[in-house]
Design a protein around this motif. Sequence first.
Motif: not given
Length: 415
Positions: A263, A286, A296, A298, A306, A332, A364, A366-367, A370-371
């Motif tokens: 990502p 995505d 989305t 997310a 997941e 993705g 980020t 929105d992930r 991996s936020s």
Amino acid sequence: MQYGCIGEKLGHSFSAEIHAMLDSHPYELRELAQADLPAFLQKKDFRGINVTIPYKQAVMPFLDEIDPAAREIGAVNTIVNRDGRLCGYNTDFYGLKTLLEAIGVPLQGKTVAVLGTGGTSLTACAVAKAMGASELLRVSRRAGEDRVSYADFYRDHAARVRILINTTPVGMYPNPDACPAELDRLPALEAVADPIYNPLRSELVLGAWARHIPAQGGLLMLTAQAVRASEIFTGQTYPAGTAEHICAVLTERKENLVLSGMPASGKTTVGRLLARKTGRPFLDLDEEITRRCGKTPAELIAEAGEAAFRDTETAVLRAVLAGLSGAVLALGGGTVLRDENVTMLRQNGMLCFLDRPVSDLLPTADRPLSSTREALEKRYAERIDRYLATADLRVAGFKTPEEAVEMIERSRKTV
């Protein structure tokens, strides 16, 4: 119709494109129902045609002359109209021989298994015999005088098979997930040839590669037989290497460029730029998931977890790839974690891993996987080996999207 190809279903055919590259004559595809075949041949309203599944044997009674080699094989795939006399030839022999020679594993003194019993199987047997095979096995769903059943094949013969040639349509578009053979039951196998060319790499070919067995799909066979057919049609001779050149051009043209990576590694940005520069359509997996599911990735992960999202991702990927060729596709971050996805992607795609240092990646919100910096670094450690293992091309050391595009284009010329 001056020149063309007849068959029952031709939606997958590359033949018109190949003959256009030969630049020798107008060429069209003509789908014929079996009931319409006699009238078409009796009318003789063409100068030259190629014949494909399922008519390579059915056309023979309508011909005025049959080349001795084609008659001995028992199948015709090329017909020329010479002043009202239909003359039949078999250029598949030349095409398949070219393919087997390109694979580079000699047939001399070896047991060769041919899957299928149609016209192409007869050609395969003739080629194998000409190349010195010591034993030929034709394998069919039902045993017969000149063939063995699959059950008998695996029980009594599989252990000594060195070369496998598929002549069935199993694994051909629109059913590319099928495989005509159980490779793990062929312990002595040295090489696989599969005349299927759509997809470029069938499930059978990919399975052989996974077991480190030399294998190749049928595009080279198709181009080689087309070159020979065009020579018969027109009387001209093409330079050596023409079939190989057309095969390479078509592979580059039909192959999807698939971008994998972490990502925030720039897959979408690089993909859009690559698509614009090469004139290819662009798809972002995505974005396709969002469009088709109304949520989305997310949101889907937050709602169902997941594992459920990965099932959805695979289903959408399968739908996206159906018939897709010559495109740029951004994946993705976790798409390549599933073997099933990688197999689908490799059938018509080249996987390009955008390898950016984890220190350059920005977490980020929105992930969800991996936020945070900690989560991002954890994902990188978990996935880096997988990214490398599934990549046909590693794109590393680029500073800008433009540099990444240049590296992909430059590297493809040497892959």
